[in-house]
Design a protein around this motif. Structure first.
Motif: not given
Lengths: 396, 396
Positions: A301-303, A316-318, A333-334, A356-357
């Motif tokens: 997701a971060m890529a 992004f958080v999951a 984390a987050g 997932i958000e």
């Protein structure tokens, strides 16, 4: 009101949870017995919960506190200490615990009952698991006084681990609650007139969720370009966007989703930013399957985030979701939760459920977010409540 | 949905509570500062509460725990430790506390923040009040570790006493919440078709309350001659009675009332037993005025009970109500709460609010009950939500 057909977790002569797994986890930790007292863990181990005290707990200067007692390897010694006010409900649903004691309505009553019941089971000098973050000091004092030779340790991580992989009946509840929340959001969006306050929209969504048989937990929302997500006298005006992020429960199981609407046709820029958010969400879910490490979902997701035109204000958080809004697997984390790096380094298992958000704080458009519920399967994932992920267009 | 005009407790540069009274109570008990952490006491002292965590608290293996800090005589040193998720709401309502710290979302985060903030105020070796029945063990451990020279004592009785006499804005909330609950009950009764299950009626009432801007707390109910008050697959059938006993909240303030209905015309026997219950309720409320001892209300009611044809299966209870369902003045024994004989021996004061309840287990009719909300005034009482106290007749 529509009558809704509500599935339920099973009760009966045996518990629904995996007693073998619990025994193994307790043995590994050297714990002989446990007394669970939190709303989520009592519900998980019992299969139901007090109806009277489902939404509040304070009585006089004390509080209601149920306790589910379990001695390792001995389902026949399971017990529930509860309030006399619970007895009608429990006589209707007949939970599995062989012993059900209406010991009182205060934390002191419950501590005394737990001490007596553990003593009768011969574990008064054993290592006993309690929930450090949920037992009140008053309960702990009384239990320590009544069981001076017991060793009390925190059993919370074991119970979180036990809940991490969901059974089919739990998955069904999570599917249904997610679908109903999205349905309630769509109904709220379409019923809202221009210039309605976010407080009124918040209250309307609560009402739509409860009308669908859910418990209402919370709603964060924004209107127009505001980034303030609390309900207020701010209004949703023509041409502006609306974000609805809400949690609701069905038999304690949480749905937590976010959907977007616009009053009038979305602008090209609105379509662009939601497409960016969708791209991150699609990347994340496409990685999900049993065996993949939790951290891989985050990295993928971060890529994608890194390549977005709006990368600097995208997050992004999951996190796992079930009876607790942020629970195992806490893959990244987050958010509001303590990060546990071990969660990122373990493989996902079929039956785990992730929320997932992705959110974007786009100053020219507003707060744009999607949050989806993703159940891990052997070869991929299933998305619960997956409708309305485009702009919901509300005429004005 | 009807848009409802909702009053609110005031926020602003000064708190709504009586700081002088709190200071006097703290001084009498030798307490220098306090950290309140329960939902009801944080709301009382702050004038509002977290919206995100209003209905749940668990996160991962810990829990959300706000803390309202107060140093005796020093409103200028008041603080709130809360979650980053609360910041939008508190920026909208601007509570009175000069210091607002988004210290984290776990009980450990909050304990660390409370220790630091109390230390900065120079009371780290003082006597500090906490809520024994509401602070989690994990919070207490961290606070004790961080403030090893402080003396921690229970401040719960002081805060219950502080809340006992309600301000005009609190009375208004209690009046409105009571009226809305009775209105929701009437709507539910009239909308129910014969042979509906008590589970469906329960869910309908929840929906009607939330549609009126309330939080739904609980509903105990019976149908026909059953004395089981938990919702189930039992049905409300023609000729049978229905009792609805429900709690709902408005800005945290609880209404708790019971009303009766019958499917078809009530029989003479039904009219008789409800008249008996009404006689007890009327006796109790007729005694209420400032200066009367709490115990006198109970004695008057019990004298009337003793003369009833159905005395052996009739029960009377009375308790204060506000942010907690059973709170000071706890004028008589009975119900789920610890009885405090001192409450029976003190005079009622104008602004106290009582919930008075009479129930009868009539085997030939069913569970017959009225519960009313009675605000004490200088020369008598005012009843809130006082409609629908006869049989509500539902055609079938």
């Amino acid at each position: 009101m529509t009558t809704v057909d509500t599935p339920s977790t099973s009760t009966g002569s045996r518990p629904a949870f995996d007693a073998g797994k619990l025994d193994a986890l307790l043995e590994e930790a050297g714990i002989d017995a446990l007394a669970a007292t939190s709303r989520h863990n009592v519900r998980y181990l019992l299969g139901t919960y007090s109806l009277f005290f489902e939404h509040f707990d304070a009585v006089a200067d004390d509080r209601y506190l149920p306790a589910l007692g379990y001695v390792r390897g001995r389902l026949d010694q399971g017990f529930l200490a509860c309030s006399p006010l619970d007895v009608h409900h429990f006589s209707n649903v007949e939970p599995w615990t062989p012993s059900l004691v209406a010991s009182g309505t205060t934390s002191v009553d419950t501590a005394a009952a737990v001490a007596r019941l553990l003593g009768e089971r011969g574990v008064e000098t054993a290592t006993i698991g309690i929930e450090d973050a949920f037992v009140p000091l008053r309960f702990h004092r009384e239990l320590t006084r009544a069981l001076p030779h017991a060793t009390l340790v925190d059993v919370s991580p074991i119970l979180e681990e036990l809940r991490a992989v969901k059974r089919p009946d739990e998955l069904e509840l999570l599917r249904v609650v997610s679908e109903r929340i999205v349905d309630a959001m769509a109904a709220t969006m379409h019923a809202t007139a221009p210039n309605t306050t976010t407080r009124e929209i918040h209250d309307r969504l609560a009402s739509e969720e409860v009308a669908r048989g859910l418990g209402f937990e919370y709603c964060l929302l924004t209107a127009g370009t505001s980034l303030n997500r609390a309900p207020s006298t701010a209004t949703w005006d023509p041409g502006g966007i609306l974000s609805l992020d809400s949690g609701g429960t069905l038999h304690g199981y949480l749905g937590d989703l976010t959907r977007m609407a616009v009053l009038g046709e979305p602008t090209p820029r609105m379509r662009e930013v939601l497409a960016e958010v969708q791209a991150v969400q699609q990347t994340a879910r496409a990685v999900v399957r049993a065996g993949v490490l939790g951290g891989e979902v985050y990295e993928a997701a971060m890529a994608t985030v890194a390549d977005l035109p709006d990368a600097p204000h995208t997050a992004f958080v999951a996190h796992g979701i079930g009876l607790v809004t942020h629970e195992s697997p806490r893959v990244i984390a987050g958010g509001p939760i303590p990060y546990d790096p071990e969660h990122a380094e373990r493989p996902l298992e079929a039956g785990m459920v992730l929320s997932i958000e992705t959110d974007m704080k786009a100053v020219d458009v507003g707060f744009v977010k999607l949050e989806d519920t993703i159940a891990v399967t052997a070869d991929g994932y299933e998305a619960y409540g997956d409708g309305c992920r485009e702009w919901t267009v509300v005429p004005c």
